[in-house]
Write an enzyme that holds these catalytic residues in place. Structure first.
Site, PDB file in Angstrom:
ATOM      1  N   HIS A  67      17.635  -7.318  -9.373  1.00  0.00           N
ATOM      2  CA  HIS A  67      16.392  -7.938  -9.845  1.00  0.00           C
ATOM      3  C   HIS A  67      15.926  -7.202 -11.102  1.00  0.00           C
ATOM      4  O   HIS A  67      15.203  -6.220 -11.037  1.00  0.00           O
ATOM      5  CB  HIS A  67      15.338  -7.852  -8.732  1.00  0.00           C
ATOM      6  N   ARG A 235      -3.739  -9.212  12.883  1.00  0.00           N
ATOM      7  CA  ARG A 235      -3.800 -10.493  13.588  1.00  0.00           C
ATOM      8  C   ARG A 235      -3.062 -11.608  12.838  1.00  0.00           C
ATOM      9  O   ARG A 235      -2.904 -12.707  13.371  1.00  0.00           O
ATOM     10  CB  ARG A 235      -5.264 -10.911  13.815  1.00  0.00           C
ATOM     11  N   ASP A 256       8.324   2.804  -7.964  1.00  0.00           N
ATOM     12  CA  ASP A 256       7.813   3.383  -9.211  1.00  0.00           C
ATOM     13  C   ASP A 256       6.446   4.038  -9.046  1.00  0.00           C
ATOM     14  O   ASP A 256       5.891   4.564 -10.017  1.00  0.00           O
ATOM     15  CB  ASP A 256       7.762   2.336 -10.316  1.00  0.00           C
ATOM     16  N   GLY A 257       5.888   4.008  -7.838  1.00  0.00           N
ATOM     17  CA  GLY A 257       4.583   4.598  -7.621  1.00  0.00           C
ATOM     18  C   GLY A 257       3.422   3.720  -8.016  1.00  0.00           C
ATOM     19  O   GLY A 257       2.260   4.102  -7.818  1.00  0.00           O
ATOM     20  N   ASP A 282      13.071  -4.561 -11.237  1.00  0.00           N
ATOM     21  CA  ASP A 282      12.197  -5.632 -11.733  1.00  0.00           C
ATOM     22  C   ASP A 282      11.752  -5.326 -13.157  1.00  0.00           C
ATOM     23  O   ASP A 282      10.659  -5.678 -13.583  1.00  0.00           O
ATOM     24  CB  ASP A 282      10.985  -5.818 -10.812  1.00  0.00           C
TER      25      ASP A 282
END
Length: 401
Positions: A67, A235, A256-257, A282
């Site tokens: 990606h 929930r 990457d934080g 990405d």
């Protein structure tokens, strides 16, 4: 600098699938022909093989990025061999030896131009990281979760497009990201799975139940986990809860934080089965460059201190990450060993693409897709099929020693 595909490297820590060995690796005609721990003698004559002193550094299998949108000023949507060269060279200098050219949500004509360019690029000698195929990220996503995708081009799944693309460029598309809750998605997922294309959930408003149903139809992957998907609630577990608890789903993570808190990455590491977690970048065109205003999918992106956000609205817009940085981040923040992190960056994506028989690990008979680093994981050299990637041209990274 070696320019041939026959060589030997010694005094090196070799990161194999299950342990780190110290010794020597021999490469001939682009293949790994011998791995010799220091306490053993070689079965081969090394007289005519150039020798590299590994300097007590590390030799890792080359990284595989499923990606990635671009790097060093270019985007795969540019759909040109020059752009592809720049992207694959930049990421190769940062340890990536194979990748999927990832598209954006865009007009169908722009997507088809990328497919045509990628097919043409793959038909010629690829001098840097290998383009292993295409990852279509959209345009079949949810308008509620566009992230940095251009909402103007989001459409429901169009099976006729995929049939046409697969007929025209057979086997080129390896992964497709879609919102499983959209009309016609289940039939679409079945078709993708039958064709051997990874059906991935992303940019989705799906509930847990929808993802669970989609898995029965063949959904097996989640892109940039926790980002652009319904979150985990006690929930209403949503898409994120399904990724955490359904073992059939492989999970991408951007380490990457910025995209995911390290505590949540540690949670993902603990709950996903062996082999189901995959590091990605990405990365967008700004990767490798400094602060400034860039473009992603026709939208303006501002990069400040390494963080890419849409100029209008502030949504995270891809990353400026490289795979070697992701590896370092995982080592620092998860407690995983280098052997374990290496699987996330190389072996696991190789298995996802069905190419683990030839790459993704350091083993005799495999392609010499390798990364040599110093003892602090600064890259010294990347080899693709045994050939060194040279730091020539505009894509020289400041990570390259």
């Amino acid at each position: 600098m070696l320019t041939e595909s026959r060589w030997r490297i010694n005094r090196i820590h070799i990161v194999t699938p299950h342990e780190v060995l110290y010794g020597t690796v021999t490469v001939e005609q682009g293949k790994i022909t011998e791995i010799v721990p220091e306490h053993r003698s070689s079965d081969k004559s090394a007289e005519d093989l150039p020798l590299i002193d590994g300097g007590n550094g590390y030799l890792l299998p080359g990284f595989i990025d499923l990606h990635v949108h671009g790097g060093f000023g270019c985007d795969f949507m540019d759909a040109s061999s020059e752009a592809f060269d720049t992207i694959t060279r930049f990421h190769a200098l940062n340890g990536t030896t194979g990748m999927l050219a990832t598209t954006m949500t865009a007009p169908v004509e722009a997507i088809e131009k990328v497919l045509d360019s990628a097919a043409d690029y793959r038909s010629n000698k690829m001098p840097y990281a290998q383009l292993l195929g295409v990852h279509l990220e959209g345009p079949f996503i949810s308008p509620k979760w566009p992230g940095a995708q251009n909402p103007a081009y989001i459409v429901p799944p169009q099976l006729q497009w995929l049939r046409r693309w697969e007929d025209q460029w057979p086997g080129l598309i390896k992964q497709l990201t879609l919102a499983p809750e959209t009309e016609g998605a289940m039939e679409f997922i079945t078709w993708l799975t039958d064709k051997g294309i990874i059906a991935a959930a992303g940019h989705t408003d799906a509930t847990y139940d929808v993802i669970e149903r989609a898995v029965r139809y063949g959904l097996s992957h989640a892109v940039h986990t926790f980002n652009a998907m319904t979150p985990l609630h006690h929930r209403s577990p949503g898409t994120a809860g399904a990724v955490l608890t359904l073992d059939d789903i492989h999970a991408e993570i951007i380490a990457d934080g910025h995209h995911v808190h390290p505590a949540v990455i540690r949670l993902l590491v603990r709950v996903k089965p062996e082999g189901k977690l995959i590091l990605i970048t990405d990365a967008m065109s700004a990767a490798g460059l400094g602060n400034g205003v860039y473009e992603l999918g026709g939208l303006a992106v501002t990069v400040q201190d390494g963080i890419a956000r849409l100029t209008d609205g502030g949504s995270l817009a891809g990353s400026t990450l490289t795979m070697i940085e992701a590896v370092r981040y995982m080592l620092e923040h998860t407690g995983m060993s280098l052997v374990e992190v290496s699987r996330l960056a190389s072996a696991n994506p190789a298995r996802r693409l069905g190419i683990a028989n030839r790459t993704g690990t350091i083993a005799t008979g495999k392609q010499a897709d390798l990364v040599w680093t110093d003892d602090r994981l600064n890259i010294r050299q990347t080899w693709v099929n045994g050939r060194p990637v040279q730091p020539d041209g505009p894509a020289k990274s400041d990570l390259q020693a």
